[in-house]
Design a protein around this motif. Structure first.
Motif, mmCIF file in Angstrom:
data_model
loop_
_atom_site.group_PDB
_atom_site.id
_atom_site.type_symbol
_atom_site.label_atom_id
_atom_site.label_comp_id
_atom_site.label_asym_id
_atom_site.label_seq_id
_atom_site.Cartn_x
_atom_site.Cartn_y
_atom_site.Cartn_z
ATOM 1 N N LEU A 161 -9.157 -6.899 -6.784
ATOM 2 C CA LEU A 161 -10.036 -5.876 -6.203
ATOM 3 C C LEU A 161 -11.353 -6.489 -5.731
ATOM 4 C CD1 LEU A 161 -9.607 -2.767 -8.526
ATOM 5 C CD2 LEU A 161 -9.285 -2.826 -6.054
ATOM 6 N N VAL A 162 -11.889 -7.403 -6.538
ATOM 7 C CA VAL A 162 -13.148 -8.038 -6.166
ATOM 8 C C VAL A 162 -12.959 -8.812 -4.861
ATOM 9 C CG1 VAL A 162 -14.867 -9.772 -6.830
ATOM 10 C CG2 VAL A 162 -13.995 -8.151 -8.534
ATOM 11 N N ARG A 163 -11.850 -9.545 -4.784
ATOM 12 C CA ARG A 163 -11.566 -10.323 -3.567
ATOM 13 C C ARG A 163 -11.444 -9.378 -2.358
ATOM 14 N NH1 ARG A 163 -6.497 -12.432 -4.541
ATOM 15 N NH2 ARG A 163 -7.175 -13.000 -6.607
ATOM 16 N N LEU A 164 -10.681 -8.319 -2.538
ATOM 17 C CA LEU A 164 -10.446 -7.394 -1.426
ATOM 18 C C LEU A 164 -11.748 -6.733 -0.962
ATOM 19 C CD1 LEU A 164 -8.656 -5.769 0.452
ATOM 20 C CD2 LEU A 164 -8.104 -4.234 -1.433
ATOM 21 N N CYS A 165 -12.530 -6.252 -1.923
ATOM 22 C CA CYS A 165 -13.745 -5.523 -1.548
ATOM 23 C C CYS A 165 -14.786 -6.440 -0.921
ATOM 24 C CB CYS A 165 -14.336 -4.809 -2.750
ATOM 25 S SG CYS A 165 -13.334 -3.413 -3.219
ATOM 26 N N LYS A 194 -15.802 0.853 -0.643
ATOM 27 C CA LYS A 194 -16.150 1.303 -1.999
ATOM 28 C C LYS A 194 -14.854 1.717 -2.691
ATOM 29 C CE LYS A 194 -17.399 5.917 -0.505
ATOM 30 N NZ LYS A 194 -18.422 6.901 -0.325
ATOM 31 N N ILE A 195 -14.912 1.791 -4.005
ATOM 32 C CA ILE A 195 -13.698 2.131 -4.757
ATOM 33 C C ILE A 195 -13.896 3.455 -5.475
ATOM 34 C CG2 ILE A 195 -12.091 1.419 -6.569
ATOM 35 C CD1 ILE A 195 -12.830 -1.413 -6.117
ATOM 36 N N ASN A 196 -12.900 4.308 -5.338
ATOM 37 C CA ASN A 196 -12.901 5.572 -6.043
ATOM 38 C C ASN A 196 -11.869 5.459 -7.163
ATOM 39 O OD1 ASN A 196 -13.227 8.210 -6.713
ATOM 40 N ND2 ASN A 196 -12.245 9.049 -4.881
ATOM 41 N N ILE A 197 -12.350 5.321 -8.381
ATOM 42 C CA ILE A 197 -11.428 5.168 -9.508
ATOM 43 C C ILE A 197 -11.034 6.536 -10.048
ATOM 44 C CG2 ILE A 197 -11.269 4.392 -11.908
ATOM 45 C CD1 ILE A 197 -12.462 1.848 -11.131
ATOM 46 N N ILE A 198 -9.731 6.743 -10.144
ATOM 47 C CA ILE A 198 -9.213 8.052 -10.542
ATOM 48 C C ILE A 198 -8.390 7.891 -11.816
ATOM 49 C CG2 ILE A 198 -7.887 10.037 -9.755
ATOM 50 C CD1 ILE A 198 -7.926 8.729 -6.917
#
Ligand code: SAH
Length: 352
Positions: free
Chosen positions: A277-281, A287-291
């Motif tokens: 995720l860090v690499r992708l972002c 931004k990431i929406n954690i659900i």
């Protein structure tokens, strides 16, 4: 909707003007009707008092003003959300959800009856697919809820209800055109988000419409093999293809992508998932929406779907904190289930 009548709520102002000319009415009369519908939330021609009686009768005879009928409404005190159940002309049921959050009120709308995508964690996917909603049926979810709660109450619209918006491209685009039209002072395009499981050719096509609404990708894993396991559509349209299309979308719209990430215990909450995720972002404005995963046990799923569990709350917090420590924007609501996407992902109606 009646077969012989035109569904007026799915028409753009331009189209309505053309139809008015065809029935020997002046163009500005179309604007007046549009104004009644979208700014005054009046859907009965008999109440459109600045129109002549003969025009009101014509309207009645030629156009259908009823795309959906509300059949039920449920308020959840634990999530403070309101669910609206609607019936279509062919007796299908769909849902919309109104989700308050601080000074925002987001309406989550559906684009299909059921969904063809079969994502393993999704209640709607387990129901199968029936049909696309018409543009009028998409727009009417907004109109009917707005009439009930007040037009100014709804500040945001998300296409995160039942169905895959980009597989109902025509309905989605037409409804977006209506929501963002000059005449209809509904919701600004900056406050409308289309959420997709990832259909790259349609992401590009949406970019080319210049509607410039916000885009969210249901990511759920940065790894192709894991993503394919939880979202079978990934076999056809890989994450890599989607990311290419998203870069195109972002370049055209000068916006940032929201990655939706539903936390599944042992599947996408490991340390290597964090790294991915860090690499992708870091590779694009995002931004990431954690659900937190909302259980779908009420649907009695078998196989892989039946084994899915939510990541424990502590680990979700830790996961979000670690992402934030890498300067990634993370959205995470404290109470399980009150997240916009989660509330929407729960949508499933027994009698389709
Ligand atoms: N087809 C579109 C929009 C509908 S799903 C899409 O895939 O984006 C809307 C969001 O709800 C998606 O991010 C989806 O991953 C999430 N979702 C679906 N079911 C869920 C569940 N049981 N728990 C948590 N989130 C869920």
């Amino acid at each position: 909707m009646n077969d012989k009548k035109i569904e007026i709520k799915g028409l753009s102002l331009e189209e309505l003007r053309v139809l008015f000319l065809e029935i020997d009415e002046q163009k500005f009369r179309a604007d007046q009707v549009y104004n009644w519908m979208y700014n005054n939330l009046v859907f009965d021609p008999a109440e459109m008092l600045n129109l002549s009686k003969s025009l009101r009768e014509k309207l009645d005879a030629r156009f259908s003003f009823t795309s959906l009928t509300k059949v039920d409404e449920q308020y959840s005190s634990s999530t403070d959300t309101k669910k609206f159940l609607f019936k279509t002309f062919d007796n299908r049921k769909i849902e919309s959800v109104l989700i308050p959050d601080k000074e925002r009120n987001t309406l989550c709308i559906s684009t299909q009856v059921g969904c063809p995508l079969d994502c393993k964690f999704c209640a709607t996917g387990l129901m199968g697919y029936k049909r696309n909603l018409t543009p009028g049926e998409i727009v009417d979810q907004y109109l009917l809820v707005a009439k009930e709660v007040g037009k100014d109450t709804i500040t945001n619209i998300v296409y995160m209800g039942m169905g895959e918006p980009l597989l109902n491209f025509k309905g989605t685009v037409r409804s977006l055109e209506i929501f963002t039209s000059e005449m209809n002072k509904a919701v600004s395009k900056h406050r409308i988000t289309v959420s997709t499981a990832g259909i790259p050719p349609k992401i590009r096509e949406l970019a080319d419409t210049n509607l410039r609404v916000k885009l969210a990708l249901s990511l759920h894993s940065c790894f192709e093999d894991i993503r394919s396991k939880i979202m079978p559509i990934n076999e056809k349209y890989s994450l890599a293809d989607n990311l290419d299309a998203i870069k195109y979308y972002l370049a055209k719209t000068k916006s940032r992508i929201t990655f939706e990430y539903t936390m599944l215990d042992g599947i996408n909450d490991r340390d290597e998932d964090l790294k991915g995720l860090v690499r992708l972002c870091s590779s694009m404005p995002s931004k990431i929406n954690i659900i937190p995963f909302n259980s779908i046990k009420h649907m009695d799923p078998d196989g892989f779907s039946g084994q899915l569990e939510s990541t424990p709350h502590e680990r979700i917090r830790e996961f979000a904190d670690k992402l934030r420590s890498k300067n990634i924007t993370v959205m995470l609501r404290d109470t399980q289930g009150d997240d916009i996407a989660a509330a929407c992902g729960q949508l499933a109606v027994k009698a389709l």
